[in-house]
Design an enzyme around this catalytic site. Structure first.
Site, PDB file in Angstrom:
ATOM      1  N   GLY A   1      11.148  24.523  52.481  1.00  0.00           N
ATOM      2  CA  GLY A   1      11.945  24.756  53.496  1.00  0.00           C
ATOM      3  C   GLY A   1      11.276  25.385  54.946  1.00  0.00           C
ATOM      4  O   GLY A   1      12.002  24.933  55.991  1.00  0.00           O
TER       5      GLY A   1
ATOM      6  N   HIS B   1       7.065  22.442  44.677  1.00  0.00           N
ATOM      7  CA  HIS B   1       6.987  21.064  45.742  1.00  0.00           C
ATOM      8  C   HIS B   1       6.174  19.906  45.363  1.00  0.00           C
ATOM      9  O   HIS B   1       5.596  18.998  46.137  1.00  0.00           O
ATOM     10  CB  HIS B   1       6.403  21.699  47.019  1.00  0.00           C
ATOM     11  CG  HIS B   1       7.334  22.806  47.455  1.00  0.00           C
ATOM     12  ND1 HIS B   1       8.652  22.852  47.665  1.00  0.00           N
ATOM     13  CD2 HIS B   1       7.123  24.168  47.533  1.00  0.00           C
ATOM     14  CE1 HIS B   1       9.303  23.963  48.038  1.00  0.00           C
ATOM     15  NE2 HIS B   1       8.245  24.787  47.855  1.00  0.00           N
TER      16      HIS B   1
ATOM     17  N   ASP C   1       1.281  26.949  51.183  1.00  0.00           N
ATOM     18  CA  ASP C   1       2.122  27.210  50.025  1.00  0.00           C
ATOM     19  C   ASP C   1       1.951  26.234  48.889  1.00  0.00           C
ATOM     20  O   ASP C   1       2.517  25.241  49.051  1.00  0.00           O
ATOM     21  CB  ASP C   1       3.530  26.973  50.822  1.00  0.00           C
ATOM     22  CG  ASP C   1       4.833  27.558  49.774  1.00  0.00           C
ATOM     23  OD1 ASP C   1       4.358  27.784  48.586  1.00  0.00           O
ATOM     24  OD2 ASP C   1       5.821  27.656  50.427  1.00  0.00           O
TER      25      ASP C   1
ATOM     26  N   ILE D   1      11.085  19.222  45.847  1.00  0.00           N
ATOM     27  CA  ILE D   1      11.638  19.592  46.912  1.00  0.00           C
ATOM     28  C   ILE D   1      10.428  19.630  48.064  1.00  0.00           C
ATOM     29  O   ILE D   1       9.704  20.138  47.752  1.00  0.00           O
ATOM     30  CB  ILE D   1      12.723  20.576  46.831  1.00  0.00           C
ATOM     31  CG1 ILE D   1      12.206  21.932  46.579  1.00  0.00           C
ATOM     32  CG2 ILE D   1      13.825  20.105  45.929  1.00  0.00           C
ATOM     33  CD1 ILE D   1      13.299  22.969  46.613  1.00  0.00           C
TER      34      ILE D   1
END
Length: 305
Positions: A214, A196, A191, A211
């Site tokens: 998830g 990120h 990903d 961040i």
């Protein structure tokens, strides 16, 4: 362009074949922050290929055989910039080998129109099979929330009902510290979203820094549940589902609170105690055996802070 319900529901996805090896399995585990304690035998079992019990983490199926970010394609009618990952569920039909060749087949299973200004729900499913034998390894289900795409005249249901969170004190608690560089490592498992990694992109999205993925927090929850229920073979985890509630920042400690609901059945939620927020809610896990949980109110042995 608006969502065309029938066209999107019938969208064809080509099969995705993926070869992975023990280095990929180790990299995934390291991205979750596992291995910070070099003396933890459970961590070595998923981070050291020569460990006698070396195995892949079952939650790694979420990064295998994916069709990628297909919502960006203009013919979907989805405003991809406003798309959120709402819920994630996996079912393991057999243990995930630490190396192999797998084929992922994705399909959209439902689209719910919540109405103008209320968005839409898109349900998708990916089957993951052994390419050589056709053996079904896992089923991966995703609920996506298209915040800007309601009001296209689609059906208003059915909508999946979230599992309730028990109101009593948890039966077990496990703390796991993510690493400041966790997002930079986890992104190498498939990903590469700059949200990120790139502070400028994160700030443009309203965050003061990048961040955590998830699905990284989701993997941490799976690991924590395995540790809180006795550790051992990762293949004990046969199902895991949760709703994404709030973002996590790399380096934060995740606390997973666990309730036994029946033999092998557990409810859970994952929180960031330092900010007093829930990041994974309405969680459910299924394990092949039921063992004592660590006492509520303290981390399990071997957990990190």
């Amino acid at each position: 362009m608006m969502i065309d319900h029938d066209r999107l529901l019938a969208r064809a996805f080509p099969p995705v074949e993926q070869v992975y090896d023990h280095r990929d399995s180790i990299l995934y585990a390291l991205g979750l922050g596992i291995g910070s304690d070099p003396l933890d035998p459970a961590a070595l079992g998923v981070t050291y290929e020569r460990a006698p019990d070396f195995a892949a983490l079952p939650t790694m199926v979420v990064v295998l055989g994916s069709s990628g970010f297909w919502a960006m394609e203009p013919d979907t009618g989805i405003t991809w910039q406003q798309l959120l990952h709402g819920e994630q569920a996996i079912t393991l039909h057999g243990s995930l080998p630490p190396a192999g060749r797998l084929t992922g087949r994705t399909r959209i299973t439902g689209i719910v129109d919540k109405g103008p200004g209320r968005g839409a729900l898109i349900y998708s499913e990916r089957s993951l099979t052994d390419t050589a034998t056709g053996r079904l390894i896992a089923t991966i289900e995703v609920t996506s929330f298209a915040r800007a795409d309601g009001g296209f005249g689609g059906p208003a249901g059915p909508v999946k009902t979230p599992e309730p969170t028990p109101e009593r004190a948890p039966d077990g608690v496990h703390d796991h510290a993510t690493l400041p560089q966790s997002a930079l490592i986890y992104r190498l498992s498939g990903d590469p979203n700059p949200l990120h990694a790139d502070p400028a992109v994160a700030q443009g999205a309203g965050f003061d820094r990048p961040i955590l993925h998830g699905l990284c927090s989701y993997g941490v929850a799976g690991w924590s549940i395995l540790q809180a229920t006795g550790g051992g073979d990762p293949a004990r985890l046969t199902a895991l589902s949760a709703r994404f509630s709030s973002p996590v920042f790399p380096g934060e400690t995740l606390r997973t609170e666990i309730w036994r609901e029946g033999p092998g059945d557990y409810a859970f939620r994952t929180r960031v105690p330092a900010r007093d927020i829930t990041v994974l809610s309405h969680g459910r896990a299924r394990l092949t055996e039921s063992v004592p949980l660590a006492p509520s109110g303290r981390p399990t042995e071997g957990s990190t802070r």
